[in-house]
Scaffold this motif. Structure first.
Motif, PDB file in Angstrom:
ATOM      1  N   ARG A   1      13.691   6.768   2.868  1.00 51.45           N
ATOM      2  CA  ARG A   1      13.528   7.973   2.055  1.00 51.45           C
ATOM      3  C   ARG A   1      13.434   9.172   2.981  1.00 51.45           C
ATOM      4  N   LEU A   2      13.737  10.324   2.423  1.00 48.43           N
ATOM      5  CA  LEU A   2      13.628  11.538   3.228  1.00 48.43           C
ATOM      6  C   LEU A   2      12.162  11.859   3.496  1.00 48.43           C
ATOM      7  N   ALA A   3      11.317  11.571   2.530  1.00 45.87           N
ATOM      8  CA  ALA A   3       9.882  11.827   2.690  1.00 45.87           C
ATOM      9  C   ALA A   3       9.137  11.003   1.650  1.00 45.87           C
ATOM     10  N   GLY A   4       7.843  10.883   1.804  1.00 49.69           N
ATOM     11  CA  GLY A   4       7.050  10.145   0.821  1.00 49.69           C
ATOM     12  C   GLY A   4       5.650   9.939   1.333  1.00 49.69           C
ATOM     13  N   TYR A   5       4.735   9.794   0.395  1.00 51.41           N
ATOM     14  CA  TYR A   5       3.355   9.567   0.818  1.00 51.41           C
ATOM     15  C   TYR A   5       2.818   8.353   0.062  1.00 51.41           C
ATOM     16  N   GLU A   6       1.566   8.381  -0.335  1.00 48.65           N
ATOM     17  CA  GLU A   6       0.939   7.173  -0.877  1.00 48.65           C
ATOM     18  C   GLU A   6       1.660   6.615  -2.105  1.00 48.65           C
ATOM     19  N   GLY A   7       2.179   7.511  -2.953  1.00 44.68           N
ATOM     20  CA  GLY A   7       2.884   7.049  -4.148  1.00 44.68           C
ATOM     21  C   GLY A   7       4.102   6.221  -3.777  1.00 44.68           C
ATOM     22  N   ALA A   8       4.882   6.731  -2.810  1.00 42.68           N
ATOM     23  CA  ALA A   8       6.090   6.023  -2.373  1.00 42.68           C
ATOM     24  C   ALA A   8       5.713   4.717  -1.675  1.00 42.68           C
ATOM     25  N   TRP A   9       4.655   4.744  -0.881  1.00 46.00           N
ATOM     26  CA  TRP A   9       4.243   3.529  -0.166  1.00 46.00           C
ATOM     27  C   TRP A   9       3.810   2.448  -1.167  1.00 46.00           C
ATOM     28  N   THR A  10       3.085   2.889  -2.202  1.00 46.59           N
ATOM     29  CA  THR A  10       2.637   1.936  -3.220  1.00 46.59           C
ATOM     30  C   THR A  10       3.833   1.320  -3.946  1.00 46.59           C
ATOM     31  N   GLU A  11       4.849   2.147  -4.219  1.00 47.82           N
ATOM     32  CA  GLU A  11       6.056   1.631  -4.889  1.00 47.82           C
ATOM     33  C   GLU A  11       6.728   0.557  -4.034  1.00 47.82           C
ATOM     34  N   VAL A  12       6.785   0.804  -2.729  1.00 53.22           N
ATOM     35  CA  VAL A  12       7.419  -0.174  -1.822  1.00 53.22           C
ATOM     36  C   VAL A  12       6.646  -1.494  -1.865  1.00 53.22           C
ATOM     37  N   MET A  13       5.322  -1.417  -1.819  1.00 52.78           N
ATOM     38  CA  MET A  13       4.512  -2.643  -1.847  1.00 52.78           C
ATOM     39  C   MET A  13       4.600  -3.327  -3.211  1.00 52.78           C
TER      40      MET A  13
END
Lengths: 211, 200
Positions: free
Chosen positions: B164-176
């Motif tokens: 992804r170009l950027a991301g924080y906790e929301g994106a990390w949670t989606e990956v997990m």
């Protein structure tokens, strides 16, 4: 991307084509660390970011190329692809879906039209990939392969499923272990390709809604 | 005056950025049966299955990943909001229930599912123009009959890699979440597990 799982469930006949592997064996080891050169170059402004990033990317690609050159027992792509094809066929047979047929050769339009839909499962890049860079794991390198999947309905060409998937193996060896032990490498790649074949079969046999 | 304001803005931005980079992040990872696929497990006649507690066999149980800066150095921990064995156990129980096999706490289950969580890890690598996230969830699932006889022991995993170009906790949670869903999918589409549940 998926239209509606029910559309795929209703298909009585599907021809699944697994064309020859387009990608070649590759190692993603140093490149798995990302690009730290850009951050170092940031001290010198935008030009520094660009130059640092390019230098770092080049160095890591060279490192991975050197790792790849040390492999002497890489199985041929078509040999390893058999594991994918066999696992796919085995899953379809166990599920009892006679309408799903698989071929690993190119088919013409006339043959495709005999089936309600045609799925193309194109195997791209494959090889070994480091998953982790934490000190908790000494190796952390697993087999991998990229698959581009595309299922189209024959009568109108509508794409019912299109997805790019990276399938990861369950090995977590060290790069030198794979280089030294040809059987370890072959087993990891064979099992990864078989897992991918099984998974692709499941996507067609039991389609699911995607977000 | 303008220079002082600029200094305040720069310092504020630095505080925010370093605050984010150096403080622990907590991810609330969970499985949703909305993405359930069906499969051999769902095709079985209903079974009375108890899902016991899972044990934690991860090499590092204190965290599920590290935050990293642009140089790749670790700056803070990433932890799980809920106990990791509970997350994996609940995901598997939810999938079994959705497939028609349940009865939590039943006095006389036909089978008991237990397991060990071996992997639950989030990693990120900052690239030239994007960030690559990797989520890995792994577990050994054991099936026994009511008498405690082993019917099956299988290792499942889910790995999600995305850039992804950027991301924080929301994106990390989606990956997990996706990695967890992939583990559950591998389990629910395993013919050998389905056979184990119908041995008796």
């Amino acid at each position: 991307m998926l239209a509606d799982p029910a559309h795929i469930n209703r298909l009585a006949t599907v021809l699944v084509v697994v064309p020859g592997t387009t990608g070649s064996f590759t190692v993603v080891n140093a490149r798995a660390d990302g690009n730290t050169g850009a951050a170092i170059g940031a001290m010198f402004g935008l030009v520094g970011v660009t130059v640092g990033g390019v230098i770092d990317a080049t160095m890591k690609s060279s490192s991975d190329a050197r790792d790849m050159a040390r492999f002497e027992n890489v199985p041929p792509p078509d040999g390893i692809r058999i594991a994918f094809v066999d696992a796919f066929r085995a899953a379809v047979a166990r599920a009892g879906r006679p309408g799903i047929e698989l071929t690993d050769r190119s088919v013409g339009a006339a043959e495709s039209r005999k089936y309600e839909a045609v799925a193309i499962l194109a195997i791209g890049e494959w090889g070994l990939r480091r998953l982790e860079r934490s000190e908790r794991s000494a190796g952390g390198i697993a087999g991998f392969l990229d698959i581009d999947a595309r299922l189209s309905r024959s009568r109108d060409g509508e794409v019912l499923w299109s997805e790019r998937e990276t399938v990861i193996g369950k090995g977590r060896g060290d790069i030198t272990a794979y280089q030294a032990d040809g059987e370890l490498l072959r087993r990891e790649l064979r099992e990864t390709f078989a897992a991918a074949g099984h998974r692709m079969a499941m996507e067609i046999l039991y389609p699911r809604a995607r977000p | 005056m303008r220079q002082a304001l600029r200094l305040v803005v720069v310092l504020g931005a630095m505080w925010l950025l370093t605050g984010c980079a150096f403080t622990t992040s907590k991810l609330d990872v969970a499985y949703s049966t909305d993405s359930a696929q069906g499969g051999p497990l769902a095709a079985l006649p209903p079974r009375v299955v108890n899902v016991a507690a899972f044990t934690d066999k991860r090499p590092d149980t204190a965290r599920i990943g590290y935050k990293r800066n642009g140089f790749g150095a670790k700056t803070a921990d990433i932890v799980s909001a809920r106990p990791v064995p509970e997350i994996v156990r609940d995901a598997i129980a939810a999938e079994l229930a959705k497939s028609g096999h349940g009865a939590a706490g039943a006095a006389r289950p036909e089978e008991v599912v237990s397991g060990e969580v071996t992997d639950f890890w989030f990693d990120l690598a900052i690239g030239f123009v994007s960030i690559e996230y990797t989520g890995t969830v792994g577990a050994i699932v054991n099936v026994t009959d009511a008498a405690g006889t082993s019917l099956l022991s299988r290792r499942y995993q889910g790995v999600q890699i995305e850039s992804r170009l950027a991301g924080y906790e929301g994106a990390w949670t989606e990956v997990m979440n996706t990695a967890l869903a992939k583990l559950v999918r591998e389990m629910s589409t395993d013919f050998q597990l389905a056979e184990a549940l119908t041995k008796k």
